[in-house]
Scaffold this motif. Structure first.
Motif, PDB file in Angstrom:
ATOM      1  N   PRO A 208       0.816  -1.144  -0.018  1.00 13.19           N
ATOM      2  CA  PRO A 208       0.016  -0.145  -0.081  1.00 13.19           C
ATOM      3  C   PRO A 208       0.809   1.450   0.136  1.00 13.19           C
ATOM      4  O   PRO A 208       2.175   1.184   0.137  1.00 13.19           O
ATOM      5  N   PRO A 209       0.438   2.469  -0.224  1.00 14.56           N
ATOM      6  CA  PRO A 209       0.775   3.731  -0.284  1.00 14.56           C
ATOM      7  C   PRO A 209       1.219   4.181   1.109  1.00 14.56           C
ATOM      8  O   PRO A 209       0.713   3.445   2.136  1.00 14.56           O
ATOM      9  N   LYS A 210       1.755   5.241   1.442  1.00 17.22           N
ATOM     10  CA  LYS A 210       2.089   5.671   2.721  1.00 17.22           C
ATOM     11  C   LYS A 210       0.430   5.980   3.334  1.00 17.22           C
ATOM     12  O   LYS A 210      -0.388   6.398   2.621  1.00 17.22           O
ATOM     13  N   ARG A 211       0.397   6.155   4.678  1.00 17.47           N
ATOM     14  CA  ARG A 211      -0.841   6.233   5.534  1.00 17.47           C
ATOM     15  C   ARG A 211      -1.103   7.820   5.062  1.00 17.47           C
ATOM     16  O   ARG A 211      -0.342   8.912   4.960  1.00 17.47           O
ATOM     17  N   GLY A 212      -2.303   8.224   4.713  1.00 15.91           N
ATOM     18  CA  GLY A 212      -2.853   9.382   4.263  1.00 15.91           C
ATOM     19  C   GLY A 212      -3.009   9.557   3.069  1.00 15.91           C
ATOM     20  O   GLY A 212      -3.777  10.187   2.368  1.00 15.91           O
ATOM     21  N   GLU A 213      -2.332   8.630   2.056  1.00 14.08           N
ATOM     22  CA  GLU A 213      -2.615   8.579   0.758  1.00 14.08           C
ATOM     23  C   GLU A 213      -3.814   7.880   0.306  1.00 14.08           C
ATOM     24  O   GLU A 213      -4.360   7.106   1.289  1.00 14.08           O
ATOM     25  N   ASP A 214      -4.074   7.800  -1.019  1.00 14.25           N
ATOM     26  CA  ASP A 214      -5.391   7.071  -1.326  1.00 14.25           C
ATOM     27  C   ASP A 214      -5.047   5.686  -1.468  1.00 14.25           C
ATOM     28  O   ASP A 214      -4.581   5.372  -2.635  1.00 14.25           O
ATOM     29  N   TYR A 215      -5.340   4.838  -0.768  1.00 11.56           N
ATOM     30  CA  TYR A 215      -5.290   3.238  -0.786  1.00 11.56           C
ATOM     31  C   TYR A 215      -6.339   2.954  -1.872  1.00 11.56           C
ATOM     32  O   TYR A 215      -7.603   3.425  -1.845  1.00 11.56           O
ATOM     33  N   ASN A 216      -6.164   1.968  -2.607  1.00 15.60           N
ATOM     34  CA  ASN A 216      -7.410   1.472  -3.342  1.00 15.60           C
ATOM     35  C   ASN A 216      -8.149   0.445  -2.358  1.00 15.60           C
ATOM     36  O   ASN A 216      -7.671   0.251  -1.003  1.00 15.60           O
ATOM     37  N   ILE A 217      -9.350  -0.200  -2.759  1.00 15.79           N
ATOM     38  CA  ILE A 217     -10.312  -1.052  -1.741  1.00 15.79           C
ATOM     39  C   ILE A 217      -9.457  -2.081  -1.180  1.00 15.79           C
ATOM     40  O   ILE A 217      -9.711  -2.433   0.009  1.00 15.79           O
ATOM     41  N   LEU A 218      -8.922  -3.057  -1.978  1.00 17.27           N
ATOM     42  CA  LEU A 218      -8.329  -4.056  -1.572  1.00 17.27           C
ATOM     43  C   LEU A 218      -7.055  -3.907  -0.548  1.00 17.27           C
ATOM     44  O   LEU A 218      -7.049  -4.515   0.335  1.00 17.27           O
ATOM     45  N   GLN A 219      -6.254  -2.796  -0.822  1.00 21.36           N
ATOM     46  CA  GLN A 219      -5.111  -2.434  -0.183  1.00 21.36           C
ATOM     47  C   GLN A 219      -5.781  -2.101   1.493  1.00 21.36           C
ATOM     48  O   GLN A 219      -5.075  -2.335   2.272  1.00 21.36           O
ATOM     49  N   ALA A 220      -6.745  -1.427   1.348  1.00 21.82           N
ATOM     50  CA  ALA A 220      -7.391  -1.042   2.545  1.00 21.82           C
ATOM     51  C   ALA A 220      -7.957  -2.034   3.436  1.00 21.82           C
ATOM     52  O   ALA A 220      -7.626  -2.360   4.597  1.00 21.82           O
ATOM     53  N   LEU A 221      -8.625  -3.004   2.622  1.00 23.37           N
ATOM     54  CA  LEU A 221      -9.203  -4.056   3.419  1.00 23.37           C
ATOM     55  C   LEU A 221      -8.220  -5.077   4.008  1.00 23.37           C
ATOM     56  O   LEU A 221      -8.374  -5.828   4.827  1.00 23.37           O
ATOM     57  N   PHE A 222      -7.125  -5.425   3.307  1.00 25.17           N
ATOM     58  CA  PHE A 222      -6.220  -6.257   3.603  1.00 25.17           C
ATOM     59  C   PHE A 222      -4.972  -5.412   4.476  1.00 25.17           C
ATOM     60  O   PHE A 222      -4.041  -6.054   4.956  1.00 25.17           O
ATOM     61  N   SER A 223      -5.351  -4.388   5.002  1.00 25.43           N
ATOM     62  CA  SER A 223      -4.301  -3.438   5.656  1.00 25.43           C
ATOM     63  C   SER A 223      -4.250  -4.033   6.987  1.00 25.43           C
ATOM     64  O   SER A 223      -5.675  -4.238   7.518  1.00 25.43           O
TER      65      SER A 223
END
Length: 579
Positions: free
Chosen positions: A327-342
């Motif tokens: 994923p990108p750095k915190r505060g940047e735009d995650y895509n949905i899968l990146q966020a859900l698997f974070s």
């Protein structure tokens, strides 16, 4: 000019001014406010749940199963969001009207014996449909208001979400106004027609208007906030007095009229602001030079720009799956899968599941808790009203306070979420040990903590994972509530309550008869359940602390820096026109 005609007493000017106000964005906000003020019927389950239980002969596990499907419907708003993407707001609100009336009206028919006793799965379906109408009201009215006031979205969310939290107390006073007291079946009927009628009344009003932020908008929002605080204060005093004294029909009617006055008072602010803006616009047109008509022409991108766009689009398309765990750095735009698997999302989901699940279990069982501890029926309505008011105060307080602590002292929001979860443990302990007359204070604590969790959780999601896919991630976060409710309400509180009730029947030498409700009396009915809920909430606290430690460096930085960058369009103050 309209204002000139109005000031001279012309009937035409009065009609034009009225039309301007009724079609303005501030009146749209007022309409949304009224819709939200009756959109929280799901928080009133504790008042009429005992009526459902006794009339249909349910045990506590079955009743808690109904509560779970209520929470499921109230928190799964994916369908309403998708519908809102392709239709105007009135379509979304219309669907909500139909769902609200159908769901709760069918429950009323079943409870009042006007239809044959439904199967349990049918009752679960009815209450899920009725509760899901709340997501359509939220999407149709609240999302529209955010788009109409893009520069004041925090104030809009805080104000309208606050009215949702206050709606339980508002509907209770409307119930007293129409039906008096001691008629839980009439309350279910009121929940069926009142929210549907208010949404239907304002269907032509709720629409998206392309506007820009005005400097005076924040001042107006503070005036609306003060009115809502006065309403909450009045309801608080009224609830205490109603619990101590017996009110006559006339007194209930007078109280209801005062509540109606507070609900209509924002209309004065709306009229004043619309008239002020109309005068300013008229004065500006009078004093300005001859207008120039500006025609803009869309300049097609160059071949190089087209290639860059195509390469970016192709890269994004193929990188969704490949970059799930990158994923990108915190505060940047995650895509949905990146966020859900974070890992951050997993930790936050665990904290919210046990936090919101525990407080929601307490709210849904308030009626049964009060009955088991020997509180009078009138007190049950008091408990639910207290929860409603403090739910509102929790949402407002946590939103504003967390923003102040974050911007001034760089205190991570997860730390504040931890404090709220710890405070909710106090309410759970009071319920577990059944201290005399402590349920009133427990209702205040539970209501405040339940309301305070949501602004914090939704803000944390937006800050860590960005805003690009916020609507989807917002709904994923909300899904933690029914998950927690199913675990703690259905599988813990309901099962242990029925186990204790059967034990009490056995001690009396009786057996449960088919079709009869199962009732437990005494502190032991909920003691073990809320000890377990307290322990699980502490697990949520630990998860919240872990998230705070993981994001401490992120929150120490200036997380809103990129949103303060001035663009040429903002500097010019241009206004978008509709497509």
């Amino acid at each position: 000019m309209v204002v000139a005609e109005f000031s001279s007493g012309g009937m035409r000017g009065m009609k034009s001014l009225s039309y301007h106000v009724l079609t303005g964005r501030w009146f749209t906000l007022f309409a949304s406010l009224l819709i939200m003020s009756v959109a929280g019927a799901t928080y009133m389950f504790g008042i009429y749940s005992n009526e459902v239980k006794t009339s249909l002969g349910y045990d506590q596990s079955t009743l808690n199963l109904l509560g779970f499907f209520k929470d499921l419907g109230a928190n799964v708003g994916v369908i309403s969001g998708l519908v809102n993407e392709i239709t105007p707001p009135w379509v979304v609100l219309s669907i909500g009207v139909i769902m609200n009336f159908f769901g709760y009206f069918m429950i009323w028919l079943a409870v009042s014996g006007r239809i044959a006793k439904p199967q349990v799965w049918q009752m679960c379906l009815y209450i899920c449909i009725g509760a899901n109408s709340q997501t359509f009201a939220n999407t149709g009215a609240l999302v529209t208001s955010v788009k109409n006031f893009p520069g004041s979205r925090g104030s809009v969310l805080g104000l309208l979400k606050g009215y949702v939290g206050l709606s339980g107390a508002i509907i209770t006073q409307v119930y007293h106004f129409f039906y008096g007291d001691h008629n839980s079946q009439a309350l279910i009927l009121l929940i069926a027609w009142l929210p549907a009628a208010v949404s239907f009344l304002f269907l032509p009003t709720i629409r998206i208007m392309n506007t820009v932020h005005q400097p005076k908008d924040n001042r107006v929002f503070y005036h609306l906030l003060y009115i809502s605080l006065c309403l909450a204060g009045f309801l608080m005093v009224l609830i205490v007095v109603q619990n101590k004294l017996s009110f006559s029909t006339i007194e209930y009617i007078v109280d209801g009229l005062v509540v109606f006055s507070f609900l209509l008072l924002p209309l004065v602010v709306v009229f004043r602001e619309e008239i002020s803006q109309l005068k300013a616009k008229t004065q500006g047109l009078t004093d300005s030079a001859p207008q120039l008509k500006v025609v803009t022409e869309a300049i097609p991108p160059t071949n190089e720009e087209q290639q860059v766009q195509a390469m970016t689009s192709s890269h994004q398309k193929h990188s969704w799956l490949r970059n799930i765990f990158n994923p990108p750095k915190r505060g940047e735009d995650y895509n949905i899968l990146q966020a859900l698997f974070s890992i951050d999302m997993l930790i936050l989901f665990i904290a919210t599941t046990f936090g919101a699940g525990g407080t929601l279990t307490a709210i849904d069982n308030l009626g049964q808790i009060g009955h088991s501890l020997g509180y009078p029926k009138k007190s049950t309505i008091t408990f639910v009203s207290l929860v409603s008011i403090w739910n509102y105060l929790g949402r407002v307080a946590s939103g504003y306070a967390s923003e102040i602590f974050l911007t001034k002292y760089r205190v991570p929001r997860p730390y504040m979420l931890t404090i709220i979860l710890l405070l909710s443990c106090v309410g759970h302990i009071l319920i577990a040990f059944g201290i005399p007359n402590s349920l009133y204070f427990a209702s205040v604590v539970i209501g405040f903590c339940f309301g305070a969790q949501w602004p914090l959780m939704f803000a944390i999601i937006s800050e860590i994972f960005g805003l690009k896919y916020y609507s989807t991630l917002y709904n994923f976060g909300a899904a933690a509530s029914p998950v927690g409710s199913y675990i703690l309400n259905v599988k813990v509180a309901g099962v242990l309550y029925d186990k204790e009730a059967l034990k009490q029947l056995k001690a009396k030498g009786l057996t449960r008869q088919a079709g009869k409700d199962l009732t437990c009396v005494g502190v032991q009915c909920y003691k073990m359940a809320f000890i377990i809920i307290t322990a699980s909430t502490l697990v949520g606290c630990v998860a919240s602390v872990i998230l705070a430690l993981r994001t401490r460096k992120f929150y120490k930085g200036d997380i809103y820096r990129k949103f303060r960058t001035e663009t040429p369009e903002n500097e010019m103050g241009t206004t978008k026109t509709g497509n």
